[in-house]
Scaffold this motif. Structure first.
Motif, PDB file in Angstrom:
ATOM      1  N   HIS A  13      35.739  40.816  34.318  1.00  0.00           N
ATOM      2  CA  HIS A  13      34.794  40.457  33.247  1.00  0.00           C
ATOM      3  C   HIS A  13      34.688  41.607  32.230  1.00  0.00           C
ATOM      4  CE1 HIS A  13      34.120  37.514  36.287  1.00  0.00           C
ATOM      5  NE2 HIS A  13      33.439  38.342  37.060  1.00  0.00           N
ATOM      6  N   LYS A  16      36.442  43.398  47.103  1.00  0.00           N
ATOM      7  CA  LYS A  16      35.744  42.969  45.887  1.00  0.00           C
ATOM      8  C   LYS A  16      34.341  43.553  45.912  1.00  0.00           C
ATOM      9  CE  LYS A  16      34.533  40.257  42.303  1.00  0.00           C
ATOM     10  NZ  LYS A  16      34.425  38.791  42.343  1.00  0.00           N
ATOM     11  N   HIS A  29      42.023  35.710  39.142  1.00  0.00           N
ATOM     12  CA  HIS A  29      40.601  35.620  39.492  1.00  0.00           C
ATOM     13  C   HIS A  29      40.171  34.152  39.547  1.00  0.00           C
ATOM     14  CE1 HIS A  29      36.392  37.608  39.115  1.00  0.00           C
ATOM     15  NE2 HIS A  29      36.269  36.405  39.631  1.00  0.00           N
ATOM     16  N   HIS A  55      37.776  31.229  42.216  1.00  0.00           N
ATOM     17  CA  HIS A  55      36.952  31.022  43.417  1.00  0.00           C
ATOM     18  C   HIS A  55      37.292  29.630  43.922  1.00  0.00           C
ATOM     19  CE1 HIS A  55      34.589  34.650  42.817  1.00  0.00           C
ATOM     20  NE2 HIS A  55      34.662  34.376  41.532  1.00  0.00           N
ATOM     21  N   ASP A 114      38.424  33.080  36.487  1.00  0.00           N
ATOM     22  CA  ASP A 114      37.156  32.848  37.184  1.00  0.00           C
ATOM     23  C   ASP A 114      36.938  31.349  37.393  1.00  0.00           C
ATOM     24  OD1 ASP A 114      35.059  33.844  38.607  1.00  0.00           O
ATOM     25  OD2 ASP A 114      33.818  34.393  36.887  1.00  0.00           O
TER      26      ASP A 114
HETATM   27 ZN   LIG Z   1      34.377  35.564  39.888  1.00  0.00          ZN
END
Ligand SMILES: [Zn+2]
Length: 404
Positions: free
Chosen positions: A238, A176, A66, A68, A309
């Motif tokens: 998460h 997603k 995960h 970005h 993340d």
């Molecule tokens: Zn994310």
């Protein structure tokens, strides 16, 4: 003709989760492990033909499930705001830099969790600068109108989510779905309403199966997570405050969990609470609660997958793997179990070729960390070397870790 080599390694963390093996002789033939034996049995092997890594620990290539890629971890609000409007031309070099950081930390595979412009997809289609990495991406995520998710995706409009997804031609690797809001940094355990109905999510999972895609779901709180798990989604991202009942369901159904614990700790470390209207004590309690959930997940046998993340505030591409692993340690995971979450479990979730482990028959692609496994995870930030298909990576030697 066979291309054979031997390596003597001090410690082998093979990615299956089994305890660390000590003093091992690896035989590599044509870029794959032909045998893995105790070094004491290295009879008849010419010592001068053995590469000596007896002072090192070998680890499988890591998967960050995960990230970005378009977002930097900057806490400067001007930079974060610009990420909301910047175009691909500007972000291209940002993405390249992030991939470089990831690679030099041994993250050879990433899954991008979405961006508002399909930037990671575009970058991958033009790729060439990261030949030794695998980039998987969700493309643009889906959220519902007026709810959280604009930074990483789009909303379906009047067609409804299922039809919009079915008509979408984006060449992403997975779907997603944004099912909840962000975690409150002011009110402990506050849950947000689900963004989509149980029926919509169930139909979406079926539509995704028809396209051969898995469904990764941003979800915090009991109800949003329960809907996603019951619908057969593949991973909960998460999952703060999802509760024990959901964890049990996930263990029963084989749903993967990417807990991204460090995102919350990074808020505590990087946010200016007064400026952001956040409460530091609430943030710290959030971290603690997530660690408890992680401990429970381990006890219940939930398939935990490591993802950071990266790109979230204070969550650096590359370094955050180490930070996330440290938190897994706190929750009671052994280093062998953590590496499994970051290799085998990630490989399965992402549907990679091979299972990501260092076992007989698999690709001899691995990370070399100086010292004993007690140096992990810290040393992943200072790798001695990366081997691909049995040889030291030329790419790594030409592109050692440096900040630019
Ligand atoms: Zn994310």
């Amino acid at each position: 003709m066979n291309n054979t080599s031997y390596i003597h390694v001090g410690w082998l963390v093979d990615g299956t989760g089994r305890p660390v093996q000590k003093k091992v002789l690896l035989k590599i033939v044509d870029g794959r492990f032909a045998s893995i034996e105790p070094f004491s049995q290295a009879l008849g092997v010419d010592p001068s033909a053995v590469i000596d890594l007896s002072h090192c620990t070998l680890v499988p290539p890591l998967v960050d499930s995960h990230v970005h890629l378009f977002m930097s971890a900057a806490s400067d609000s001007r930079i974060r705001k610009n990420q909301l409007v910047a175009g691909y031309e500007e972000l291209r070099s940002v993405i390249a830099q992030h991939l470089h950081y990831l690679f030099t930390h041994g993250v050879l595979t990433v899954r991008d969790g979405g961006d508002r412009g399909g930037f990671a997809l575009k970058y991958r289609s033009e790729q060439g600068s990261h030949p030794e990495m695998v980039i998987k991406t969700a493309g643009r995520a889906w959220h519902s109108e007026g709810r959280y998710g604009g930074l990483i995706g789009r909303y379906p409009g009047t067609r409804g989510i299922v039809k919009a997804y079915e008509e979408d031609s984006e060449q992403s690797d997975c779907l997603k779905l944004v099912m909840s809001g962000l975690n409150s940094l002011k009110q402990y355990g506050k849950e947000t309403a689900p963004q989509f109905t149980a029926e919509e999510v169930a139909n979406l999972v079926k539509a995704a199966a028809r396209k051969g895609q898995k469904v990764m779901v941003h979800a915090n709180g009991q109800v949003p997570v329960r809907i996603a798990v019951d619908a057969g989604c593949h991973s909960i991202e998460h999952g703060f405050f999802m509760g024990r009942e959901n964890l049990q369901r996930m263990a029963d159904k084989g749903t993967s969990w990417v807990p991204t614990v460090y995102t919350m700790k990074a808020y505590a470390e990087n946010l200016n609470p007064a400026q952001e209207g956040a409460d530091l004590q609430v943030i710290e309690k959030n971290v603690h609660h997530q660690l408890k959930q992680l401990q429970t997940a381990r006890e219940l046998g939930v398939e935990v997958v490591l993802g950071t993340d990266a790109g979230s505030l204070g969550v650096l591409h590359g370094e955050s793997m180490v930070e996330e692993m440290k938190l897994f340690r706190k929750a009671g995971f052994s280093i062998a179990e953590i590496i499994r979450c970051a290799s085998l479990n990630g490989s399965k979730l992402l549907g990679l070729e091979g299972d990501g482990t260092l076992t007989v028959g698999s690709r001899a692609t691995f990370l070399v960390s100086r010292g004993a496994p007690s140096q992990l995870p810290r040393k992943l930030s200072y790798l001695e070397d990366i081997y691909t298909d049995g040889s030291p990576s030329e790419f790594y030697r030409k592109n050692p870790f440096k900040y630019t």
